[in-house]
Design a protein around this motif. Structure first.
Motif, PDB file in Angstrom:
ATOM      1  N   LEU A 165       0.834  -1.205   0.000  1.00 54.64           N
ATOM      2  CA  LEU A 165       0.000   0.000   0.000  1.00 54.64           C
ATOM      3  C   LEU A 165       0.872   1.260   0.000  1.00 54.64           C
ATOM      4  CD1 LEU A 165      -2.636  -1.333   2.544  1.00 54.64           C
ATOM      5  CD2 LEU A 165      -3.051  -0.883   0.107  1.00 54.64           C
ATOM      6  N   HIS A 166       1.927   1.215   0.779  1.00 55.90           N
ATOM      7  CA  HIS A 166       2.864   2.347   0.808  1.00 55.90           C
ATOM      8  C   HIS A 166       3.474   2.557  -0.585  1.00 55.90           C
ATOM      9  CE1 HIS A 166       7.082   3.703   0.967  1.00 55.90           C
ATOM     10  NE2 HIS A 166       6.671   4.549   1.906  1.00 55.90           N
ATOM     11  N   ASP A 167       3.914   1.467  -1.207  1.00 55.61           N
ATOM     12  CA  ASP A 167       4.569   1.592  -2.515  1.00 55.61           C
ATOM     13  C   ASP A 167       3.591   2.094  -3.579  1.00 55.61           C
ATOM     14  OD1 ASP A 167       6.759   0.690  -1.207  1.00 55.61           O
ATOM     15  OD2 ASP A 167       6.869  -1.272  -2.185  1.00 55.61           O
ATOM     16  N   LEU A 168       2.344   1.663  -3.460  1.00 53.40           N
ATOM     17  CA  LEU A 168       1.307   2.132  -4.384  1.00 53.40           C
ATOM     18  C   LEU A 168       1.137   3.651  -4.235  1.00 53.40           C
ATOM     19  CD1 LEU A 168      -0.965   1.276  -6.361  1.00 53.40           C
ATOM     20  CD2 LEU A 168      -2.410   0.832  -4.369  1.00 53.40           C
ATOM     21  N   ALA A 169       1.039   4.106  -2.987  1.00 55.55           N
ATOM     22  CA  ALA A 169       0.831   5.545  -2.738  1.00 55.55           C
ATOM     23  C   ALA A 169       2.028   6.363  -3.222  1.00 55.55           C
ATOM     24  CB  ALA A 169       0.588   5.781  -1.243  1.00 55.55           C
ATOM     25  N   VAL A 170       3.220   5.884  -2.924  1.00 55.34           N
ATOM     26  CA  VAL A 170       4.423   6.649  -3.286  1.00 55.34           C
ATOM     27  C   VAL A 170       4.709   6.511  -4.779  1.00 55.34           C
ATOM     28  CG1 VAL A 170       6.924   6.820  -2.913  1.00 55.34           C
ATOM     29  CG2 VAL A 170       5.390   6.476  -0.962  1.00 55.34           C
ATOM     30  N   GLY A 171       4.593   5.280  -5.303  1.00 52.49           N
ATOM     31  CA  GLY A 171       4.954   5.021  -6.702  1.00 52.49           C
ATOM     32  C   GLY A 171       3.952   5.580  -7.691  1.00 52.49           C
ATOM     33  N   GLU A 172       2.665   5.395  -7.423  1.00 54.26           N
ATOM     34  CA  GLU A 172       1.635   5.789  -8.407  1.00 54.26           C
ATOM     35  C   GLU A 172       1.031   7.152  -8.136  1.00 54.26           C
ATOM     36  OE1 GLU A 172       0.742   3.780 -11.035  1.00 54.26           O
ATOM     37  OE2 GLU A 172       2.351   2.437 -10.374  1.00 54.26           O
ATOM     38  N   PHE A 173       1.138   7.622  -6.904  1.00 51.03           N
ATOM     39  CA  PHE A 173       0.464   8.886  -6.559  1.00 51.03           C
ATOM     40  C   PHE A 173       1.447   9.938  -6.036  1.00 51.03           C
ATOM     41  CE2 PHE A 173      -2.695   5.621  -6.581  1.00 51.03           C
ATOM     42  CZ  PHE A 173      -3.804   6.213  -7.171  1.00 51.03           C
ATOM     43  N   ILE A 265      -1.364  17.993  -2.932  1.00 52.13           N
ATOM     44  CA  ILE A 265      -0.431  17.314  -2.030  1.00 52.13           C
ATOM     45  C   ILE A 265      -0.996  15.933  -1.721  1.00 52.13           C
ATOM     46  CG2 ILE A 265       0.472  17.303   0.329  1.00 52.13           C
ATOM     47  CD1 ILE A 265       0.912  20.184   0.189  1.00 52.13           C
ATOM     48  N   VAL A 266      -0.116  14.942  -1.730  1.00 45.91           N
ATOM     49  CA  VAL A 266      -0.521  13.582  -1.334  1.00 45.91           C
ATOM     50  C   VAL A 266       0.419  13.147  -0.213  1.00 45.91           C
ATOM     51  CG1 VAL A 266      -0.979  11.232  -2.122  1.00 45.91           C
ATOM     52  CG2 VAL A 266      -1.157  13.135  -3.746  1.00 45.91           C
ATOM     53  N   VAL A 267      -0.156  12.688   0.880  1.00 45.54           N
ATOM     54  CA  VAL A 267       0.653  12.238   2.017  1.00 45.54           C
ATOM     55  C   VAL A 267       0.215  10.835   2.386  1.00 45.54           C
ATOM     56  CG1 VAL A 267       1.190  12.638   4.462  1.00 45.54           C
ATOM     57  CG2 VAL A 267       0.942  14.590   2.929  1.00 45.54           C
ATOM     58  N   THR A 268       1.171   9.986   2.699  1.00 50.39           N
ATOM     59  CA  THR A 268       0.793   8.681   3.251  1.00 50.39           C
ATOM     60  C   THR A 268       1.470   8.504   4.590  1.00 50.39           C
ATOM     61  OG1 THR A 268       0.564   6.323   2.869  1.00 50.39           O
ATOM     62  CG2 THR A 268       2.609   7.320   2.062  1.00 50.39           C
ATOM     63  N   THR A 269       0.775   7.826   5.491  1.00 50.35           N
ATOM     64  CA  THR A 269       1.315   7.614   6.824  1.00 50.35           C
ATOM     65  C   THR A 269       0.715   6.340   7.405  1.00 50.35           C
ATOM     66  OG1 THR A 269       1.633   8.596   9.010  1.00 50.35           O
ATOM     67  CG2 THR A 269      -0.452   9.086   7.913  1.00 50.35           C
ATOM     68  N   ARG A 270       1.399   5.804   8.378  1.00 48.92           N
ATOM     69  CA  ARG A 270       0.896   4.599   9.049  1.00 48.92           C
ATOM     70  C   ARG A 270       1.084   4.808  10.536  1.00 48.92           C
ATOM     71  NH1 ARG A 270       3.735  -1.393   8.833  1.00 48.92           N
ATOM     72  NH2 ARG A 270       3.357  -1.864  11.011  1.00 48.92           N
ATOM     73  N   GLY A 271       0.136   4.384  11.349  1.00 47.87           N
ATOM     74  CA  GLY A 271       0.326   4.559  12.781  1.00 47.87           C
ATOM     75  C   GLY A 271      -0.688   3.799  13.594  1.00 47.87           C
TER      76      GLY A 271
END
Ligand code: AMP
Ligand code: ZN
Length: 432
Positions: A165-173, A265-271
């Protein structure tokens, strides 16, 4: 949609007990239950059976004394609630509170049809017993109410999912990845409207009043007090922080006052994410503490809507590649006690502001493993995040409950990772 509670309202000729959420079954030993007072609370305003699951979702929030309940149905309507309480409570008070939530939150709601917008080509398999097998194999262990420890294999699957999911967000978005703290400012949640929409979930962080007398009186009483919780409460105060009920609120606070002249802006985070789910907690399906991966889009209205659509489509592909049965449906949030719920729910569903990825788990139940939400200008305006023309930015967030997602994989592929399809193991890069 959120997984519905097991409502079994068959036609009735006499008053009968119609609903028993099995969360309550699992939290109380039988011998204890039989000794607790049971009372029949007759509803001032009976509700149609189709609203019974809406009432069932709220009963445990009515009073902490309620240990277990059944809805009593007669002639197509729920006419009473049979409650088992920890102490012999005041039936009049329970009746008043039940009728309050019925009038404010339940009766104004309409019957809604499930609206599926995507279905996986895979069919669900019978997964009954998965949680018990995970526990027997030592892969999960209960640490408290709605809180679980997970072993290396479970964690490896969860991390593999999160990496995808992280790679999808960073790679595609082109998302920027951030790590946020485990505390969130109370004021941020108030500005975001969380406190008025979901007070039932909120878990706050308090601390002892900073005063030497407080420390002294607290420390000297610790060994002898009967109720350590009450002792802590008497000595503590709210310091302006809560435990985060979702990850995206950190992002709005982080970006507050920003102009987006440069583009979206697109931000991804996990917590770690905390929601008090009362007695509705259930195994890894509904936790008080869980791990959330979120992707937040902030920008112009159509761009944000398009990004949500693209991410939803990519997640559908990922679910198919993972060999999982599941579907994406129109959904609504479990708003509470604000008196405007019917209108919120109607608008949210009619405008398709929320979709949920529902994955089958045990006993015919499905859980929402992810949600895809559009907020309009709500957060842009609350946090002063502006577009190049000075108007408030729009936002969308996509959130995944990683324990639920991983648990659905175990339910559908079995607890033995060796037996999982090779391509699924490769996707998650598990070492087995
Ligand atoms: P929501 O913001 O309510 O749409 O939640 C986003 C996602 O978080 C859901 O789709 C679930 O996967 C996950 N989630 C929400 N509540 C819980 C919970 N109590 N336990 C585990 N996962 C949860
Ligand atoms: Zn969110």
């Amino acid at each position: 949609m959120e997984p519905t509670l097991p409502v079994r309202l068959s036609p009735v000729r006499e008053v009968r007990l119609a609903l028993l959420p099995d969360a309550a079954e699992t939290t109380l030993p039988c011998n204890l239950r039989s000794r607790m007072p049971t009372q029949l609370v007759v509803l001032v305003t009976p509700i149609p059976d189709y609203l019974s699951s809406e009432l069932a979702k709220r009963v445990y929030y009515v009073s902490p004394e309620i240990e277990q309940f059944h809805l009593v149905s007669e002639g197509g309507r729920v006419v009473a609630v049979e409650v088992t309480t920890s102490v012999a409570g005041d039936v009049g008070e329970l009746s008043r509170k039940l009728d309050l939530i019925i009038a404010k939150d339940v009766l104004p709601q309409r019957e809604v049809e499930a609206e599926v917008v995507w279905s996986s080509p895979h069919r669900p398999r019978n997964a009954d017993g998965t949680f018990a097998q995970l526990a027997a194999a030592g892969m999960v262990a209960e640490m408290g109410e709605g809180i679980y420890a997970t072993g290396a294999l479970f964690h490896e699957v969860l991390s593999g999912l999160d990496r995808r999911l992280h790679d999808l967000a960073v790679g595609e978005f082109a998302a920027s990845a951030f790590h946020y703290p485990n505390l969130i400012s109370t004021d941020t949640l108030r500005r975001a409207g969380y406190m008025s929409s979901f007070p039932q979930f909120l878990m706050t962080a308090s601390r002892f009043r900073s005063d030497v007398d407080t420390y002294d009186s607290f420390a000297s009483g610790v060994a002898s007090v009967d109720d350590i919780g009450q002792h802590i409460e008497e000595h503590s105060e709210h310091l302006g922080y809560c435990l985060p009920p979702a990850m995206c609120y950190h992002v709005y606070q982080h970006l507050q006052g920003r102009g987006l002249a440069e583009g979206p802006i697109v931000v991804t985070t996990r917590g770690q994410t905390f929601r008090f789910e009362s007695r509705y907690r259930r195994s890894l399906e509904r936790l008080w503490e869980f791990t959330m991966r979120e992707v937040v889009f902030i920008g112009e209205r159509t761009a944000v809507a398009e990004q949500r659509r693209r991410l939803m489509s990519a997640v559908g592909d990922m679910v198919t590649e993972l060999g999982l049965a599941g579907q994406i449906e129109v959904a609504n949030d479990p708003f509470f006690f604000n008196g405007q719920i019917a209108e919120y729910v109607r608008v949210q569903r009619a405008m398709e502001l929320k979709y949920e990825l529902c994955l089958p788990v045990e006993h015919g139940r499905s859980v929402a493993a992810g949600s895809f939400n559009i907020h309009g200008e709500k957060f842009g305006s609350a946090f002063g995040i502006t577009l190049a023309d000075g108007g408030a930015a729009h936002s969308a967030c996509v959130g995944f409950g990683l324990e639920r997602f991983a648990y659905a994989l175990f339910c559908q592929h079995g607890v033995d990772l060796d037996a999982w399809p090779d391509d699924v193991r490769a996707m998650l890069r598990t070492s087995v």
